[in-house]
Design a protein around this motif. Structure first.
Motif, PDB file in Angstrom:
ATOM      1  N   LYS A 106      -6.675 -14.188  12.238  1.00  0.00           N
ATOM      2  CA  LYS A 106      -7.735 -13.172  12.294  1.00  0.00           C
ATOM      3  C   LYS A 106      -8.250 -12.858  10.892  1.00  0.00           C
ATOM      4  CE  LYS A 106      -5.236 -11.224  16.125  1.00  0.00           C
ATOM      5  NZ  LYS A 106      -4.280 -10.253  16.547  1.00  0.00           N
ATOM      6  N   SER A 107      -9.571 -12.766  10.764  1.00  0.00           N
ATOM      7  CA  SER A 107     -10.099 -12.470   9.441  1.00  0.00           C
ATOM      8  C   SER A 107      -9.887 -10.994   9.128  1.00  0.00           C
ATOM      9  CB  SER A 107     -11.584 -12.810   9.372  1.00  0.00           C
ATOM     10  OG  SER A 107     -12.295 -11.972  10.246  1.00  0.00           O
ATOM     11  N   GLY A 108      -9.698 -10.726   7.853  1.00  0.00           N
ATOM     12  CA  GLY A 108      -9.485  -9.331   7.455  1.00  0.00           C
ATOM     13  C   GLY A 108      -8.037  -8.896   7.558  1.00  0.00           C
ATOM     14  N   THR A 109      -7.160  -9.832   7.937  1.00  0.00           N
ATOM     15  CA  THR A 109      -5.755  -9.491   8.129  1.00  0.00           C
ATOM     16  C   THR A 109      -5.111  -8.939   6.857  1.00  0.00           C
ATOM     17  OG1 THR A 109      -5.604 -11.230   9.765  1.00  0.00           O
ATOM     18  CG2 THR A 109      -3.552 -10.421   8.885  1.00  0.00           C
ATOM     19  N   ALA A 110      -5.439  -9.552   5.730  1.00  0.00           N
ATOM     20  CA  ALA A 110      -4.811  -9.118   4.481  1.00  0.00           C
ATOM     21  C   ALA A 110      -5.175  -7.661   4.189  1.00  0.00           C
ATOM     22  CB  ALA A 110      -5.249 -10.026   3.334  1.00  0.00           C
ATOM     23  N   ASP A 111      -6.445  -7.325   4.391  1.00  0.00           N
ATOM     24  CA  ASP A 111      -6.876  -5.933   4.192  1.00  0.00           C
ATOM     25  C   ASP A 111      -6.111  -4.996   5.111  1.00  0.00           C
ATOM     26  OD1 ASP A 111      -8.728  -6.933   2.530  1.00  0.00           O
ATOM     27  OD2 ASP A 111     -10.426  -6.730   3.914  1.00  0.00           O
ATOM     28  N   PHE A 112      -5.943  -5.467   6.341  1.00  0.00           N
ATOM     29  CA  PHE A 112      -5.246  -4.651   7.317  1.00  0.00           C
ATOM     30  C   PHE A 112      -3.831  -4.324   6.846  1.00  0.00           C
ATOM     31  CE2 PHE A 112      -2.296  -4.605  10.943  1.00  0.00           C
ATOM     32  CZ  PHE A 112      -2.778  -3.514  11.626  1.00  0.00           C
ATOM     33  N   PHE A 113      -3.135  -5.350   6.370  1.00  0.00           N
ATOM     34  CA  PHE A 113      -1.749  -5.113   5.963  1.00  0.00           C
ATOM     35  C   PHE A 113      -1.643  -4.290   4.689  1.00  0.00           C
ATOM     36  CE2 PHE A 113      -0.872  -8.364   9.078  1.00  0.00           C
ATOM     37  CZ  PHE A 113       0.159  -7.743   9.732  1.00  0.00           C
ATOM     38  N   ALA A 114      -2.694  -4.355   3.883  1.00  0.00           N
ATOM     39  CA  ALA A 114      -2.664  -3.551   2.662  1.00  0.00           C
ATOM     40  C   ALA A 114      -2.566  -2.068   3.012  1.00  0.00           C
ATOM     41  CB  ALA A 114      -3.921  -3.826   1.844  1.00  0.00           C
ATOM     42  N   LYS A 115      -3.046  -1.714   4.216  1.00  0.00           N
ATOM     43  CA  LYS A 115      -3.049  -0.296   4.606  1.00  0.00           C
ATOM     44  C   LYS A 115      -1.696   0.165   5.154  1.00  0.00           C
ATOM     45  CE  LYS A 115      -6.628  -0.468   7.379  1.00  0.00           C
ATOM     46  NZ  LYS A 115      -7.703  -0.278   8.286  1.00  0.00           N
ATOM     47  N   LEU A 116      -0.844  -0.805   5.468  1.00  0.00           N
ATOM     48  CA  LEU A 116       0.410  -0.460   6.146  1.00  0.00           C
ATOM     49  C   LEU A 116       1.543  -0.182   5.174  1.00  0.00           C
ATOM     50  CD1 LEU A 116       0.486  -2.985   9.085  1.00  0.00           C
ATOM     51  CD2 LEU A 116      -0.337  -0.650   9.048  1.00  0.00           C
ATOM     52  N   GLY A 117       2.599   0.399   5.730  1.00  0.00           N
ATOM     53  CA  GLY A 117       3.822   0.490   4.955  1.00  0.00           C
ATOM     54  C   GLY A 117       4.132   1.862   4.409  1.00  0.00           C
TER      55      GLY A 117
END
Ligand code: ADP
Length: 636
Positions: A106-117
Motif C-alpha cells: 500500500k502506498s503511504g505505508t511509511a508515513d502511516f507507521f511514522a505516526k504509530l508507536g
C-alpha cells in the motif's frame, strides 16, 4: 538430484520490509485483547483466493482441473500444537509469496507507521483501520509455515514460506500436489485454546458465516448410537451463503457488521448500512456501508477506493471506483449486477450505460442514507461529519446534479455557537435568519479564531445576524461551487458589496449620510496618498471597534482563494483591495484632524497595514508599516 534436495538448494532467507517488522511488532502488542480475529483474517484471505480463481475460470473453465468445489478447511494437530487453514483457491507462486507476504504494497505505508508507536490504545485503532490481514497469524503463532501452489504452475513449483515473525523469513521451492494455500500456525504455548474444535466452530460462526464458500472442519464420524467409528469426515461449519443473496429480514446486525469487516479490512464497526435488491429496468443488488472511522489513507491520492463488483454472484474485481463519485469514496460495500457481462473489464466499465445508471443509483442511495442519519440520528451524523465531512465538501464541485442535497448535508461552525463545532446546517441557519434577510452570510479564514475575530463580523454582531465561520482549507473552493441554497444566495462578508442598510434605522441612515459628507475630503487625501496601491477608498459604517478594513469587490479574487492558489503553487493575480475607513472611530477622527500631509501619510500607512494584517495574516513589507507606526508613537 532428488526433489527434496533441490528444495533445500532453492532456499533463501530474506528480511522483511521494515514496515512489516513494525506492523508485526505493534500488532502483537496492541491486538492481544482480540486474538481470535486472526482466524477471520485468514479465512477472509482464503475466500478472496477462491473468488480470484472463480474469476479466472470464467474465461478458462479447465482451470479447476477437476477440483472445482472451492472451500476452506481447518485442521488441528494436537501433538504438534498446530492449526492449519487450507484452501484450494488461486494459490501463490514463489514471487507472489515474497512480494505479498514480505512487503506491504500500500502506498503511504511509511508515513502511516511514522505516526504509530506513541500511544498503545490509539495504535490498536489505527492498526485496525490499516488492516493486518495475513500478519495477524503471528498474534497466536510463534512460527508460521505457508505452503502454496499457484494455479499457474506445476506441482514441483510450489513454495514454502516460513517465519517466526521477527526480522526475516525463508522461502523454498517445494512440491505440492494440490492447488491452493495452506497456512500452518505453530500456536504459542498460551494460545492452545485454538486447537479446540468447539472454540474454532464458535469463532467461525461469529466471524465467517457470511463467507460464500464452505468452511469445513474434520470431525470424527459417529455411528447411530453416537459412538465414534474411528473414521472422520469434513463437516461444513458456516452458512456458506453470500450474505447479500440472503433475505434482508433474516440477516442480523451482527452478520452485517462482520461482513463489513470482511470486505473493508476495517476493525471498527460500520456506522450504517443499506442492502437493496432492485429488479426491473436494472437488475442488481447493492450493499453499501458507511464506516465509523476514516481510513488512514483517505486523502492519499493513490488510495484504492470503490466497491467490490460481482456479476451474477461471481466476484469480478475489487476497488471498482466507477460506481461511486470521489466525494463518497469513504463508502464500502459491493454491487452485484445481473446486467453487466461476466467478462467485464475496467475499460468496459469506464463508459458503459449500466455503470452510469448504477453509479447514479448508488450515489442517491448513499446520500439518502446520510440524509436519514442527519435527520434521525444527529449524534451518529456528528460522528460521520467529524470523520468524513472534509470529503463530502468535495461534493458540490464534483456532482452538480446533487448539489442541493449535498448542501443540505453540510455542517458549519457559526457565530450562533460558542465554540468551533461544525454542527450548523443550512436549513437551521435559514430558520434563524432575520426578517428580510435574503442571503446566507459566511466568512472564510485560515483558522476558526481568525474567522471568529474578523473585523468583518462587527456589523453582523451589532445587528444580530448569524454568519457561518469557514476555516477548512477546502472551504473557499467549495463555496465557489455553491451559489445558493434553498433559493438564498451565499454571500462572503469580506466582499465590499455587502449592504446591511436595510437593517438600519432612519436615524442611523441620516447620521451616516452626514458623516459621509464631512468625511469626503479625508477620503480624497487618502486616495491621493495611496495612488494605485488600492482599488478605492471608502467610508464604512459596518465596524464598531476597528478603525479600518480592506475588502474585495465582486470581480476580485478573495484573499483565501489567492492563498489557496499560492499554496498549490499557482500564480495568483495580485488582489486589489478597497480600503474602508470607519469615520466613527477615535483613531480615524485623529487622522482626519491631521493637517500635516507627511504625518497624515503615516496615519494612512499604519491603518492600511493593520487592515491588511487582519485580512491576510501577513504583510508584504512589514518595515514600512512598522516605521510609520513608530514615527507616530514617537510624536504622540
Ligand atoms: P490483504 O488481504 O489486505 O491484501 P494480507 O496481508 O492479508 O493483505 O495478504 C497479502 C496478500 O497475500 C493478499 O493480497 C494475497 O495476494 C496474498 N494471500 C494471502 N493469503 C492468501 C491465500 N490464502 N491464497 C492466495 N493468496 C493469498
Amino acid at each position: 538430484m532428488s526433489e527434496q534436495a533441490q528444495a533445500v538448494n532453492n532456499q533463501e532467507t530474506r528480511g522483511f520490509q521494515s514496515e512489516v517488522k513494525q506492523l508485526l511488532h505493534l500488532m502483537i502488542h496492541s491486538l492481544y485483547s482480540n486474538k481470535e480475529i486472526f482466524l477471520r483474517e485468514l479465512i477472509s484471505n482464503a475466500s478472496d483466493a477462491a473468488d480470484k480463481l472463480r474469476f479466472q475460470a470464467l474465461s478458462n473453465p479447465n482451470i479447476y482441473n477437476g477440483d472445482g468445489e472451492l472451500r476452506v478447511r481447518l485442521s488441528v494437530d494436537a501433538d504438534k500444537g498446530t492449526l492449519t487453514i487450507s484452501d484450494n483457491g488461486i494459490g501463490m507462486t514463489r514471487e507472489d509469496a515474497i512480494s505479498h507476504l514480505g512487503t506491504i504494497a500500500k502506498s503511504g505505508t511509511a508515513d502511516f507507521f511514522a505516526k504509530l508507536g506513541q500511544d498503545e490504545s490509539k495504535d490498536s485503532q489505527l492498526i485496525g483501520q490499516f488492516g493486518v490481514g495475513f500478519y495477524s497469524a503471528f498474534i497466536v503463532a510463534d512460527k508460521v509455515v505457508v505452503r502454496s501452489r499457484s494455479v499457474d504452475v506445476a506441482a514441483d513449483q510450489g513454495v514454502q514460506w516460513e517465519s517466526q515473525g521477527e526480522g526475516d523469513y525463508t522461502v523454498a521451492t517445494i512440491t505440492k500436489e494440490t492447488r491452493g494455500t495452506e497456512i500452518e500456525l505453530h500456536l504459542r504455548d498460551d494460545e492452545k485454546e485454538f486447537l479446540d474444535e468447539w472454540r474454532l466452530r464458535s469463532i467461525v460462526g461469529k466471524y465467517s458465516d457470511h463467507i460464500s464458500i464452505p468452511v469445513e472442519i474434520l470431525t470424527p464420524e459417529r455411528d447411530d448410537e453416537g459412538k465414534e467409528t474411528g473414521e472422520s469426515k469434513w463437516e461444513m461449519i458456516n452458512k456458506a451463503q453470500a450474505l447479500w443473496t440472503r433475505n434482508k429480514a433474516d440477516i442480523s446486525d451482527e452478520e452485517f457488521k462482520e461482513f463489513y469487516k470482511h470486505i473493508s479490512h476495517d476493525f471498527a464497526e460500520p456506522l450504517k448500512w443499506s442492502l437493496n435488491r432492485v429488479e426491473g429496468k436494472q437488475d442488481y443488488t447493492s450493499l453499501l456501508y458507511i464506516p465509523s472511522k476514516a481510513p488512514w489513507d483517505l486523502f492519499n491520492r493513490d488510495q484504492k477506493q470503490g466497491l467490490k463488483l460481482y456479476v451474477q454472484r461471481v466476484f469480478i474485481m475489487d476497488d471498482a471506483e466507477q460506481f461511486m463519485p470521489s466525494y463518497l469514496r469513504f463508502t464500502r460495500g459491493l454491487i452485484d449486477s445481473n446486467d453487466l457481462p461476466l467478462n467485464v473489464s475496467r475499460e468496459i466499465l469506464q463508459d458503459n450505460k449500466v455503470t452510469q445508471a448504477l453509479r447514479g443509483a448508488c450515489t442517491k442511495r448513499v446520500l439518502s442514507m446520510l440524509e436519514r442519519m442527519a435527520n434521525n440520528e444527529p449524534e451518529q451524523y456528528a460522528t460521520f461529519w467529524k470523520e468524513f465531512g472534509l470529503v463530502l465538501k468535495e461534493g458540490p464541485a464534483e456532482d452538480h446534479s446533487n448539489r442541493e442535497k449535498i448542501a443540505s448535508l453540510l455542517r458549519f461552525a457559526s457565530t450562533h455557537n460558542d465554540d468551533n463545532s461544525q454542527n450548523v446546517s443550512l436549513s437551521a441557519y435559514l430558520e434563524r435568519a432575520k426578517e428580510g434577510q435574503d442571503k446566507i452570510y459566511y466568512i472564510t479564514a485560515d483558522s476558526y479564531a481568525a474567522a471568529k475575530n474578523s473585523p468583518h463580523l462587527e456589523q453582523f454582531k451589532a445587528k444580530g445576524i448569524e454568519v457561518l465561520l469557514l476555516s477548512d482549507r477546502i472551504d473557499e473552493w467549495m463555496m465557489s461551487y455553491l451559489p445558493e441554497f434553498d433559493g438564498k444566495a451565499f454571500q462572503s462578508i469580506s466582499k465590499a458589496d455587502i449592504d446591511l442598510g436595510q437593517f438600519d434605522s432612519e436615524e442611523e441612515k441620516a447620521q451616516h449620510k452626514e458623516a459621509e459628507e464631512t468625511f469626503a475630503s479625508v477620503l480624497e487625501r487618502t486616495k491621493t496618498y495611496l495612488g494605485d496601491r488600492v482599488k478605492d477608498v471608502r467610508t464604512t459604517f459596518k465596524l464598531s471597534n476597528t478603525p479600518a478594513i480592506v475588502v474585495t469587490d465582486g470581480e476580485e479574487m478573495t484573499t483565501q482563494m489567492a492563498k489557496l492558489m499560492a499554496a498549490v503553487g499557482q500564480q495568483a493575480p495580485e488582489v486589489k483591495y478597497i480600503f474602508e475607513l470607519n469615520p466613527e472611530h477615535a483613531l480615524i477622527k485623529q487622522m482626519a484632524d491631521e493637517a500635516d500631509e507627511v504625518r497624515f501619510g503615516r496615519w494612512v500607512e499604519m491603518l492600511l497595514g493593520q487592515a491588511l494584517l487582519a485580512e491576510k495574516g501577513s504583510l508584504e513589507d512589514p518595515s514600512q508599516f512598522l516605521a510609520a507606526m513608530n514615527q507616530l508613537l514617537e510624536t504622540a
